[in-house]
Design an enzyme around this catalytic site. Structure first.
Site, PDB file in Angstrom:
ATOM      1  CB  ALA A   1      -0.942   0.015   1.197  1.00  0.00           C
ATOM      2  CB  ALA A   2       3.981   2.313   1.597  1.00  0.00           C
TER       3      ALA A   2
ATOM      4  CE  LYS B   1      -0.627   2.438  -7.942  1.00  0.00           C
ATOM      5  NZ  LYS B   1       0.564   3.082  -7.337  1.00  0.00           N
TER       6      LYS B   1
ATOM      7  CG  ASP C   1       6.321 -10.772   3.426  1.00  0.00           C
ATOM      8  OD1 ASP C   1       5.989 -10.595   2.238  1.00  0.00           O
ATOM      9  OD2 ASP C   1       7.331 -11.413   3.752  1.00  0.00           O
TER      10      ASP C   1
ATOM     11  CG  ASP D   1       1.697  -0.630  -7.016  1.00  0.00           C
ATOM     12  OD1 ASP D   1       2.475  -1.021  -7.911  1.00  0.00           O
ATOM     13  OD2 ASP D   1       1.649   0.556  -6.647  1.00  0.00           O
TER      14      ASP D   1
ATOM     15  CB  CYS E   1       5.874   1.583 -11.996  1.00  0.00           C
ATOM     16  SG  CYS E   1       6.939   1.244 -10.576  1.00  0.00           S
TER      17      CYS E   1
END
Length: 450
Positions: A271-272, A276, A320, A339, A392
Site C-alpha cells: 500500500a505505501a 492508491k 508481508d 501493486d 511500474c
C-alpha cells in the site's frame, strides 16, 4: 592536469561565494546515491533542508538533474581526471558532476557556477582538491563540445541509460525503445487527483484557474488534472484540507480498474505510500472495509498521513504479501490490489536514481517475489472476486510473462479484458509507456477467480 597534491597552493582563503553550501550539499546527496547505494528520496530526506527557498529549489534541480545525466557526467569525469580519485576523495567526483551539470544544462552564468562549485570543495573538507576542481571545470568550459563527443562514444553516456536496460528495452520494444528512452530522460508532468468526496473536479479546476495555476482535464480520467508547470503540493489550493492529491495519471487507473463497491472487503497488498489506497476509498464513497498492508513500518506512516489528510479510514497494518498473516488474512476479500515491487523502469523520469541503483541481477529476484505474492494472495480472494496486478515496469518478465506463468499455475484464474483505450495490448494485460506529456510507464492485468 594538476595532481591532487599540487593543488594545495591554489587554495584561497576568502569566504565561500554565495551558493557554495548548496553545491556541497548536492555533492553529498549525489555521493550517497552513487557510492552508498541510497535512494535519492532517502538521501534528500537525510540532508538538511536549505533555509532559503531558492537554495532548496536549486538543491532539487542539481541532484535530480545530475542523476538524469549521470552516465554522461561519469564519462566526462573520467576524461577530465588523469587518474582515479582515492576512495576517501570520491565525493570530489560527485562535486565535479554537480559542476558539469550546471555548465551543460543550467542557465547559471558559467563563472558563477564554477566559482561556487570550486568553493564547495572546502566545505567538503577537501581543500587540497580546490585546484583540481577548478582546472577540470575550466577545461570543460574550453573543450566542452570535444569532451562531450568523446564521452558519447559510450552507448550508456549517449542514451543516458545503463547498457543492460537499453538491451532489454530494444528486445521488448523494438519499435518504441527510442521514444521510451527519450521520455525517460525528461521531466515528469505533474498530475492531480481530485478527492470527489470533498470537491467537484470542474469546480476545483476553476479554483486552480483563479489562483493562476494552469491545468488541463483528462478526457478518460474525470478526477485527473495535468498542471502546465509543477508546483509544491502545499501550494495547491485546498491541499491541506484534503481536496486534492498528487498522483501520476497512470497510477490513477488502478482504482477504477479494480472498481471497488461500497461495503466490500478490499486488500491493498503493497500500500505505501497510500495514493492508491486513498483512491480506492474515494471510488467507493469512503465505504470500504479496506485493509492496507506494507512490509515497511516507516512507509506505512505515509499511508496514515494520506488517509488522515483526505478524511478516509482504513485498517493499516504491517504485512508481508508473500506470507499472509491471520491478523489481516482473517477472511476472504472481494477485491485485491497488488501493486507489486518491481524494477521501476517505467518511472525513471521521476526517480532517476533507478538508473544507478537498479542492476540486471535484480530482475530475477523481483520476478520471483512477484510470483510468490500472486500465489500467496490468490487463496485470500473469494470466488467471483477480482485481483488487479500492476507494476511500474516496462519489462515483460515482470508483466505479461509473469501473468502467463500465474494463469498456468492457477486453473481457477481467468483474465478480465481491460479498456482498449488503456495503453498497448500485450499477450496478457495492457502496458502504458511513458510519454512526454502523458503518464509514467505502468502495466495492468485484471484477474477473476472462477
Amino acid at each position: 592536469m594538476p595532481s591532487m597534491a599540487s593543488c594545495l597552493a591554489n587554495a584561497h582563503t576568502q569566504p565561500a561565494p554565495s551558493g557554495a553550501a548548496v553545491r556541497a550539499q548536492a555533492a553529498r546527496v549525489l555521493h550517497a546515491v552513487r557510492a552508498e547505494g541510497r535512494s535519492l528520496t532517502d538521501a534528500l530526506a537525510a540532508s538538511a533542508t536549505p533555509a532559503d527557498a531558492r537554495d532548496e529549489a536549486l538543491l532539487s534541480e542539481l541532484t535530480f538533474g545530475a542523476l538524469r545525466l549521470l552516465p554522461r557526467l561519469e564519462a566526462l569525469t573520467k576524461h577530465l581526471l588523469q587518474r582515479p580519485l582515492k576512495p576517501n576523495d570520491r565525493i570530489i567526483g560527485s562535486l565535479l558532476m554537480i559542476g558539469l551539470y550546471q555548465l551543460i544544462a543550467l542557465r547559471i552564468p558559467d563563472h558563477a557556477a564554477v566559482s561556487a562549485t570550486v568553493a564547495a570543495t572546502r566545505l567538503l573538507q577537501r581543500p587540497r582538491a580546490v585546484g583540481l576542481v577548478n582546472a577540470s571545470l575550466r577545461r570543460f568550459q574550453r573543450e566542452g563540445p570535444e569532451l562531450l563527443a568523446l564521452a558519447e562514444r559510450d552507448e550508456a553516456a549517449r542514451w543516458l541509460m545503463p547498457t543492460w536496460l537499453l538491451r532489454r528495452l530494444r528486445v521488448a520494444w523494438p519499435e518504441d525503445w527510442e521514444a521510451i528512452v527519450t521520455a525517460s530522460q525528461g521531466r515528469a508532468p505533474m498530475f492531480l487527483r481530485v478527492n470527489t468526496l470533498r470537491a467537484n473536479p470542474a469546480e476545483y479546476a476553476a479554483r486552480l484557474s483563479a489562483a493562476e495555476i494552469e491545468a488541463q482535464t483528462l478526457a478518460d480520467q474525470p478526477q485527473a488534472l495535468r498542471l502546465a508547470r509543477p508546483i509544491a503540493a502545499q501550494a495547491l489550493p485546498g491541499f491541506s484540507e484534503g481536496l486534492v492529491s498528487v498522483q501520476d495519471a497512470g497510477a490513477q487507473w488502478a482504482a477504477p480498474l479494480l472498481c471497488p463497491q461500497p461495503g466490500e472487503r478490499v486488500l491493498d497488498a503493497c500500500a505505501a505510500p497510500g495514493g492508491k489506497s486513498a483512491h480506492l476509498l474515494e471510488q467507493a464513497h469512503g465505504r470500504l472495509a479496506l485493509t492496507a498492508i506494507d512490509a515497511s513500518t516507516e512507509r506505512l506512516e505515509a499511508v496514515r498521513t494520506t488517509c488522515a489528510r483526505l478524511g478516509l479510514e482504513a485498517r493499516i497494518m504491517v504485512g508481508d504479501a508473500t506470507r499472509p498473516d491471520p491478523a489481516w488474512a482473517d477472511a476472504p476479500y472481494q477485491r485485491i490490489l497488488l501493486d507489486a515491487p518491481c524494477s521501476a523502469t517505467g518511472v525513471i523520469r521521476r526517480h532517476p536514481d533507478i538508473k544507478r541503483l537498479r542492476r540486471e541481477a535484480d530482475i530475477g529476484p523481483l520476478v520471483d517475489t512477484q510470483a510468490r505474492m500472486l500465489d500467496a494472495l490468490w487463496p485470500l480472494l473469494q470466488p467471483g472476486g477480482c485481483l488487479l496486478y500492476l507494476t511500474c515496469s516496462l519489462l515483460p518478465e515482470e508483466n505479461e510473462a509473469q501473468i502467463a506463468g500465474f494463469l498456468a499455475r492457477q486453473r481457477d484464474a481467468v483474465e478480465s479484458p481491460l479498456p482498449t483505450s488503456l495503453g498497448i495490448a500485450r499477450a496478457h494485460g495492457r502496458q502504458l509507456l511513458p510519454t512526454d506529456a502523458g503518464p509514467d510507464g505502468f502495466y495492468f492485468a485484471r484477474l477473476l477467480k472462477q
